[in-house]
Design a protein around this motif. Structure first.
Motif, short mmCIF file in Angstrom:
data_model
loop_
_atom_site.label_atom_id
_atom_site.label_comp_id
_atom_site.label_asym_id
_atom_site.label_seq_id
_atom_site.Cartn_x
_atom_site.Cartn_y
_atom_site.Cartn_z
N LEU A 13 40.56 44.07 57.22
CA LEU A 13 39.93 43.65 55.97
C LEU A 13 40.61 42.40 55.40
O LEU A 13 39.94 41.47 54.92
N LEU A 14 41.93 42.39 55.45
CA LEU A 14 42.66 41.22 54.97
C LEU A 14 42.33 39.99 55.81
O LEU A 14 42.11 38.89 55.28
N SER A 15 42.28 40.16 57.13
CA SER A 15 41.94 39.05 58.00
C SER A 15 40.52 38.56 57.76
O SER A 15 40.25 37.35 57.79
N CYS A 16 39.60 39.48 57.52
CA CYS A 16 38.21 39.09 57.21
C CYS A 16 38.16 38.25 55.94
O CYS A 16 37.42 37.26 55.86
N LEU A 17 38.92 38.66 54.93
CA LEU A 17 38.94 37.92 53.68
C LEU A 17 39.48 36.51 53.90
O LEU A 17 38.91 35.52 53.41
N ILE A 18 40.59 36.42 54.62
CA ILE A 18 41.17 35.11 54.91
C ILE A 18 40.19 34.24 55.69
O ILE A 18 40.01 33.05 55.42
N ALA A 19 39.54 34.85 56.69
CA ALA A 19 38.58 34.11 57.52
C ALA A 19 37.40 33.61 56.70
O ALA A 19 36.94 32.47 56.85
N LEU A 20 36.90 34.46 55.79
CA LEU A 20 35.76 34.06 54.96
C LEU A 20 36.14 32.90 54.04
O LEU A 20 35.38 31.93 53.89
N ILE A 21 37.31 32.98 53.43
CA ILE A 21 37.77 31.91 52.56
C ILE A 21 37.94 30.61 53.35
O ILE A 21 37.55 29.52 52.90
N ALA A 22 38.51 30.74 54.55
CA ALA A 22 38.72 29.55 55.39
C ALA A 22 37.40 28.91 55.80
O ALA A 22 37.25 27.69 55.77
N LEU A 23 36.41 29.75 56.16
CA LEU A 23 35.12 29.22 56.59
C LEU A 23 34.41 28.51 55.44
O LEU A 23 33.91 27.39 55.60
N CYS A 24 34.38 29.15 54.28
CA CYS A 24 33.73 28.53 53.11
C CYS A 24 34.46 27.24 52.72
O CYS A 24 33.84 26.23 52.40
N GLY A 25 35.79 27.30 52.75
CA GLY A 25 36.57 26.12 52.39
C GLY A 25 36.36 24.98 53.35
O GLY A 25 36.28 23.81 52.94
N TYR A 26 36.24 25.29 54.65
CA TYR A 26 36.03 24.25 55.65
C TYR A 26 34.73 23.50 55.40
O TYR A 26 34.71 22.27 55.32
N TRP A 27 33.63 24.24 55.26
CA TRP A 27 32.33 23.58 55.09
C TRP A 27 32.20 22.92 53.73
O TRP A 27 31.62 21.83 53.61
N TYR A 28 32.76 23.54 52.69
CA TYR A 28 32.68 22.91 51.37
C TYR A 28 33.49 21.62 51.34
O TYR A 28 33.07 20.62 50.73
N THR A 29 34.65 21.61 51.98
CA THR A 29 35.46 20.40 52.02
C THR A 29 34.71 19.27 52.71
O THR A 29 34.78 18.11 52.27
N LEU A 30 33.98 19.59 53.77
CA LEU A 30 33.20 18.57 54.45
C LEU A 30 32.04 18.06 53.60
O LEU A 30 31.67 16.88 53.69
N GLY A 31 31.48 18.94 52.79
CA GLY A 31 30.26 18.57 52.08
C GLY A 31 30.38 18.37 50.59
O GLY A 31 29.40 18.03 49.93
N LYS A 32 31.56 18.54 50.01
CA LYS A 32 31.69 18.47 48.56
C LYS A 32 31.26 17.09 48.04
O LYS A 32 31.58 16.05 48.63
N PRO A 33 30.53 17.04 46.93
CA PRO A 33 30.06 15.76 46.38
C PRO A 33 31.23 14.94 45.82
O PRO A 33 32.19 15.48 45.28
N VAL A 34 31.12 13.63 45.99
CA VAL A 34 32.10 12.70 45.45
C VAL A 34 31.40 11.81 44.43
O VAL A 34 30.31 11.30 44.69
N VAL A 35 31.99 11.66 43.27
CA VAL A 35 31.40 10.86 42.19
C VAL A 35 31.99 9.46 42.22
O VAL A 35 33.21 9.30 42.22
N LEU A 36 31.12 8.45 42.27
CA LEU A 36 31.52 7.04 42.28
C LEU A 36 30.70 6.28 41.26
O LEU A 36 29.62 6.73 40.87
N PRO A 37 31.18 5.13 40.81
CA PRO A 37 30.37 4.30 39.88
C PRO A 37 29.07 3.87 40.55
O PRO A 37 29.05 3.50 41.72
N ASP A 38 27.97 3.93 39.81
CA ASP A 38 26.66 3.55 40.36
C ASP A 38 26.62 2.05 40.66
O ASP A 38 27.24 1.23 39.97
#
Length: 526
Positions: A13-38
């Motif tokens: 269960l602990l490993s599943c939790l770590i794996a889920l957090i890692a998977l979500c973090g991996y894809w969110y890090t790749l896709g997180k929006p970046v705000v820049l001046p228009d």
């Protein structure tokens, strides 16, 4: 020892939790929006953008090319919300552009395509002159040829003669467009033009510039040309950044980097009063045939005419990351199902992490293949590598399972064919390594396809045909150094490919030694 590591259930269960957090973090890090001046707003339009009339299923090589007036009309209506003018490259198929531009309040820098065929060039020049004279209120300048000297299709004197011919028959300023170095190599061209049009693409430089150095490079070249060719004006006729594709040294294509470059360049150009044209209005999938994935992704809008976040608003490198998160999650759940109930703490810890790692590798390759694949053969290759990784993941999951019932039979089936999976991975690695050594310029790195088989069969070697495995190991291993020499040590994508190639080589060598230590199955097979 802590309780979670004495109990397989709690460890699992602990490993599943770590794996889920890692998977979500991996894809969110790749896709997180970046705000820049228009860079552009409804009240602040940009100067100019390159426009070609091709829909995503068209190319200039279609013979005969059939223009789609409704598409061009909609394109110019969209571009008129962001730009004051457009730049074209050819007259063929674009005869309606000046009229459509007038309709939508756009100006046009009209281009004629000059090539090695005198007949084709004459046709283009005649159409250019006719359109320029028919639409003096729309056509602000004419461009006689685009990178013709770079392609070595005409000589400098021939091009200068064409430019003077057009200047004698139109009232608009006349120029020629090429990569900046070629203006220095052909000094006879500058006296013939009214202004100098240079292409400044830091990604494509012989010494590629990373995003942090790109604007400095552009500013230096622009200043140099302004001083050298004064009092003639300088138009930066092409500048931009790709949103997808392979890295060249420190130059990394991405949507965020494209937005950073374009928005920062526009601010710099407006600060210094430069004239410019951005490349290009829309992604052009047909360019991937000649330039690999990177060629098709220079657009400010995608091929479906949708915003990429380049000019305004938040921008994401991977807008589809929720989809790939779901795909990776489903693959991970499949691996967990195959492994079933675990009875050992070691397996309980490893199985969820393995499931997530395999799912992330396959999902990452899916996104790379979506971007890079161009024709049926490449799609089949991409699918074959996905299937191979799925087979390796299933094998790994069953190795860690309790191997009871159908899982035991499944393990026996996979185990008896493990040499096949390793050989297939080695073959894929060897093919891709040869391509990266001998023809790498337009090829993307397929690193995600080898991480899982390389690591799994390195840590758990299997018997494989010795001669074949030795040959594959040699090809991959020997290619590592020349590949790095070609790419440079400043390219993280190249370093990643080298790292996985080392692991794949070691996995193959371990299988060779294992087969040598147990020759009986090898002889039986022969």
């Amino acid at each position: 020892m802590p309780v979670p590591f004495r109990s397989p259930v709690l460890t699992y269960l602990l490993s599943c939790l770590i794996a889920l957090i890692a998977l979500c973090g991996y894809w969110y890090t790749l896709g997180k929006p970046v705000v820049l001046p228009d860079a552009a707003t409804p009240t602040h339009k940009l100067q100019c953008a390159s426009y070609t009339p091709f829909d995503k299923d068209q190319s200039p090589f279609d013979q005969p090319f059939t223009p789609r007036p409704a598409r061009m009309d909609a394109d110019l209506a969209l571009l008129a919300t962001r730009f004051e003018c457009i730049r074209t490259y050819s007259m063929t198929g674009l005869e309606a552009i000046p009229e459509l531009a007038r309709k939508h309040g756009l100006k046009v820098m009209l281009g004629a395509w000059v090539n090695a065929s005198p007949e084709d060039t004459a046709h283009e020049i005649k159409a250019l002159i006719t359109a320029a004279n028919a639409y003096p209120d729309v056509v602000t300048a004419v461009i006689v040829g685009n990178e013709t000297l770079l392609r070595k299709e005409v000589t400098g004197p021939q091009l200068a003669k064409l430019i003077r011919q057009v200047k004698a028959e139109v009232k608009q300023p006349v120029t020629y467009a090429d990569v900046w170095e070629y203006w220095l190599q052909y000094p006879e061209i500058a006296p013939a033009v009214d202004f100098v049009t240079i292409h400044l693409l830091p990604y494509w430089e012989d010494d590629p510039k990373g995003i942090d150095d790109a604007l400095t490079h552009v500013a230096q070249i622009r200043q140099r040309f302004g001083e050298k060719f004064a009092p003639k004006d300088i138009l930066i006729g092409e500048t931009g950044w790709p949103s997808e594709g392979r890295q060249r040294e420190t130059a990394l294509p991405s949507r965020v980097n494209e937005a950073k470059f374009i928005r920062s360049f526009v601010a710099l150009a407006e600060q210094h009063g430069w004239h410019y044209n951005l490349i290009e209005a829309f992604d052009q999938p047909w360019k991937r045939e000649a330039e690999g994935a990177v060629g098709g992704y220079w657009g400010l809008f995608d091929a479906d005419r949708q915003e990429k976040g380049v000019l305004t608003g938040p921008v994401s490198n991977l807008p589809y990351w929720p989809f790939w998160l779901a795909v990776s999650g489903v693959i991970g759940l499949l691996a967990l199902f195959l492994a079933g109930r675990v009875t050992q703490s070691r397996s309980a810890l490893i199985v969820p992490l393995l499931a997530v790692f395999g799912g992330a590798c396959i999902g990452t390759w899916g996104e790379v293949a979506r971007v890079t694949s161009r024709f049926a053969g490449e799609y089949l290759w991409a699918v074959a590598l996905i299937l191979l990784n799925l087979l390796v993941l299933m094998h790994a999951a069953l190795v860690l399972s309790a191997r009871q019932g159908w899982r035991g039979r499944g393990f026996a089936w996979f185990e008896s064919r493990a040499g096949w999976w390793l050989s297939a991975a080695g073959f894929a690695g060897a093919v891709m390594m040869l391509a990266m050594v001998f023809d790498p310029r337009y090829r993307s790195f397929a690193t995600p396809t080898l991480w899982l088989p390389a690591l799994f069969y390195l840590l758990r070697p299997v018997k494989a045909p010795r001669r074949e495995a030795t040959l594959l190991a040699c090809i991959i291993g020997i290619g590592i150094v020349p590949q790095l020499i070609r790419e440079g040590l400043s390219n993280p994508q190249a370093l990643g490919w080298a790292a996985v190639s080392v692991l794949m080589t070691l996995a193959l060598w371990r299988s060779v030694h294992l087969s040598a230590a147990s020759p009986e199955p090898e002889r039986a097979r022969e």
